[in-house]
Design an enzyme around this catalytic site. Structure first.
Site, mmCIF file in Angstrom:
data_model
loop_
_atom_site.group_PDB
_atom_site.id
_atom_site.type_symbol
_atom_site.label_atom_id
_atom_site.label_comp_id
_atom_site.label_asym_id
_atom_site.label_seq_id
_atom_site.Cartn_x
_atom_site.Cartn_y
_atom_site.Cartn_z
ATOM 1 N N TYR A 1 -1.771 -0.952 10.210
ATOM 2 C CA TYR A 1 -1.811 -1.348 8.730
ATOM 3 C C TYR A 1 -0.635 -0.837 7.922
ATOM 4 C CZ TYR A 1 -3.786 -1.257 4.139
ATOM 5 O OH TYR A 1 -3.944 -1.518 2.861
ATOM 6 N N SER B 1 0.838 -1.380 0.079
ATOM 7 C CA SER B 1 0.161 -0.026 -0.008
ATOM 8 C C SER B 1 1.086 1.139 0.024
ATOM 9 C CB SER B 1 -0.910 0.137 1.228
ATOM 10 O OG SER B 1 -1.402 1.274 1.444
HETATM 11 N N1 LIG Z 1 -8.617 -0.550 -1.557
HETATM 12 C C1 LIG Z 1 -7.653 0.205 -1.098
HETATM 13 O O1 LIG Z 1 -7.859 1.293 -1.200
HETATM 14 C C2 LIG Z 1 -6.250 -0.359 -1.045
HETATM 15 C C3 LIG Z 1 -5.201 0.509 -1.242
HETATM 16 C C4 LIG Z 1 -4.028 -0.026 -0.879
HETATM 17 C C5 LIG Z 1 -3.812 -1.247 -0.555
HETATM 18 N N2 LIG Z 1 -4.797 -2.234 -0.582
HETATM 19 C C6 LIG Z 1 -4.605 -3.752 -0.518
HETATM 20 O O2 LIG Z 1 -4.861 -4.390 -1.728
HETATM 21 C C7 LIG Z 1 -5.245 -5.585 -1.281
HETATM 22 C C8 LIG Z 1 -6.769 -5.894 -1.676
HETATM 23 O O3 LIG Z 1 -7.512 -5.160 -0.999
HETATM 24 P P1 LIG Z 1 -9.274 -4.773 -1.353
HETATM 25 O O4 LIG Z 1 -9.380 -3.127 -1.271
HETATM 26 O O5 LIG Z 1 -9.710 -5.551 -2.636
HETATM 27 O O6 LIG Z 1 -9.858 -5.476 -0.106
HETATM 28 P P2 LIG Z 1 -11.158 -6.226 -0.009
HETATM 29 O O7 LIG Z 1 -12.274 -5.562 -0.766
HETATM 30 O O8 LIG Z 1 -11.740 -6.135 1.587
HETATM 31 O O9 LIG Z 1 -11.125 -7.620 -0.328
HETATM 32 C C9 LIG Z 1 -10.086 -8.360 0.278
HETATM 33 C C10 LIG Z 1 -9.760 -9.800 -0.315
HETATM 34 O O10 LIG Z 1 -9.042 -10.383 0.633
HETATM 35 C C11 LIG Z 1 -9.525 -11.812 0.971
HETATM 36 N N3 LIG Z 1 -9.178 -11.906 2.259
HETATM 37 C C12 LIG Z 1 -9.218 -11.180 3.530
HETATM 38 N N4 LIG Z 1 -8.664 -11.825 4.709
HETATM 39 C C13 LIG Z 1 -8.382 -13.017 4.234
HETATM 40 C C14 LIG Z 1 -7.955 -14.288 4.703
HETATM 41 N N5 LIG Z 1 -7.811 -14.320 6.116
HETATM 42 N N6 LIG Z 1 -7.814 -15.613 4.117
HETATM 43 C C15 LIG Z 1 -8.134 -15.245 2.687
HETATM 44 N N7 LIG Z 1 -8.433 -14.165 2.212
HETATM 45 C C16 LIG Z 1 -8.545 -13.168 2.744
HETATM 46 C C17 LIG Z 1 -11.017 -11.355 0.971
HETATM 47 O O11 LIG Z 1 -11.752 -12.610 0.750
HETATM 48 P P3 LIG Z 1 -13.122 -12.819 1.423
HETATM 49 O O12 LIG Z 1 -14.088 -12.360 0.355
HETATM 50 O O13 LIG Z 1 -13.584 -14.122 1.565
HETATM 51 O O14 LIG Z 1 -13.551 -12.085 2.535
HETATM 52 C C18 LIG Z 1 -11.237 -10.559 -0.352
HETATM 53 O O15 LIG Z 1 -10.924 -11.399 -1.612
HETATM 54 C C19 LIG Z 1 -5.149 -5.532 0.351
HETATM 55 O O16 LIG Z 1 -3.787 -6.388 0.820
HETATM 56 C C20 LIG Z 1 -5.093 -4.266 0.737
HETATM 57 O O17 LIG Z 1 -4.522 -4.019 1.884
HETATM 58 C C21 LIG Z 1 -6.020 -1.796 -0.899
#
Ligand SMILES: NC(=O)c1ccc[n+]([C@@H]2O[C@H](COP(=O)([O-])OP(=O)(O)OC[C@H]3O[C@@H](n4cnc5c(N)ncnc54)[C@H](OP(=O)(O)O)[C@@H]3O)[C@@H](O)[C@H]2O)c1
Length: 249
Positions: free
Chosen positions: A158, A144
């Site tokens: 985080y 991130s």
């Molecule tokens: N969105 C942002 O603004 C942003 C910015 C910077 C970085 N990121 C990073 O990008 C990545 C994806 O984020 P996102 O925004 O797409 O998040 P999200 O919409 O909350 O989706 C999270 C994904 O990770 C899976 N997951 C969470 N906990 C898990 C576990 N214990 N075991 C297996 N799978 C798990 C979830 O599975 P389930 O569907 O089964 O819950 C889902 O597929 C993360 O690492 C996040 O920190 C996001």
């Protein structure tokens, strides 16, 4: 838009591929020709729907229920991917959680869970996947921009977890470089997902911090991952690549 089909014959595993950025990565790797396994923990219906839509369109996908907080689940997911698709070329460590709370109220359970999913799972999956990877293998972590800039209170744990990936990525690149395997870290800024919705409570403030005042799309992050996964990125390793609309500019 049509994408290059430069991943035909490759197999991939995406940790956390049922929703958001992970699901976009799964779709993009499939579009470029890879057979893609992905894990989920709770969104079973979404995971099955994604798998079914890919297979109905002639692609290869496999949804695996595996908790990234659990070492055995991760190792089993790697083994199932290898067994089903006959190898593993690309690992994307995308699963992540975001816990935000005032310092006084931040629990040790949230501290430990954040580190287990955002950091420890990356190490375990990379260690296990590397045992199967050949020259040309790719490990791509989703960090991130908060590793470099955390403009709010309550997000320290985080930010720490994502900073940890910067160092882990560099070290793993050293471990695996001699085998022709690259390890990189993609650092998104605000991306419209369940974790950080574009109409959420932080949206207005976040957009005020960006050079390009809009949320990113999951597909834009997936495009950078696809580049790193492809054959042209063979000389990129140990790098943290930021894609954040100028959040850190
Ligand atoms: N969105 C942002 O603004 C942003 C910015 C910077 C970085 N990121 C990073 O990008 C990545 C994806 O984020 P996102 O925004 O797409 O998040 P999200 O919409 O909350 O989706 C999270 C994904 O990770 C899976 N997951 C969470 N906990 C898990 C576990 N214990 N075991 C297996 N799978 C798990 C979830 O599975 P389930 O569907 O089964 O819950 C889902 O597929 C993360 O690492 C996040 O920190 C996001």
């Amino acid at each position: 838009m049509t994408h290059p089909t430069n991943l035909i014959g490759k197999t991939a595993l995406v940790q956390g591929g049922s929703r958001g950025i992970g699901a976009a990565i799964v779709k993009r790797l499939v579009e470029q020709g890879a057979a893609v396994a992905f894990t989920f923990v709770s969104s079973e219906a979404k995971a099955r729907e994604l798998q079914d839509s890919i297979t109905a369109a002639g692609g290869k996908a496999l949804a695996i229920q595996a908790d990234s907080a659990n070492a055995e689940d991760i190792r089993d997911a790697v083994a199932e991917t290898v067994k089903t698709f006959g190898g593993l070329d690309i690992l994307v460590n995308n699963a992540g959680v975001l816990a935000i709370a005032p310092l006084d109220e931040f629990t040790l359970e949230d501290f430990d869970r954040t580190l287990a999913i955002n950091v420890r799972s990356v190490f375990i999956a990379s260690q296990e996947a590397a045992r199967h990877m050949k020259e040309g293998g790719r490990i791509i972590n989703i960090g991130s921009t908060n590793a470099d800039r955390m403009p709010f209170a309550g997000g320290g744990v985080y930010a720490m977890s994502k900073s940890a990936l910067v160092g882990l990525t560099k070290g793993l690149a050293r471990d695996l470089g001699p085998r022709g395997i690259t390890v990189n870290n993609v650092q998104p800024g605000p991306v419209d997902t369940d974790m950080n919705p574009a109409d959420g409570e932080f949206a207005e403030t976040l957009m005020g911090l960006m050079a390009i005042p809009r949320y990113g799309k999951s597909e834009e992050i997936a495009a950078m991952v696809a580049y790193l996964a492809g054959p042209e990125a063979g000389y990129v390793t140990g790098a943290s690549l930021t894609i954040d609309g100028g959040f850190g500019a």
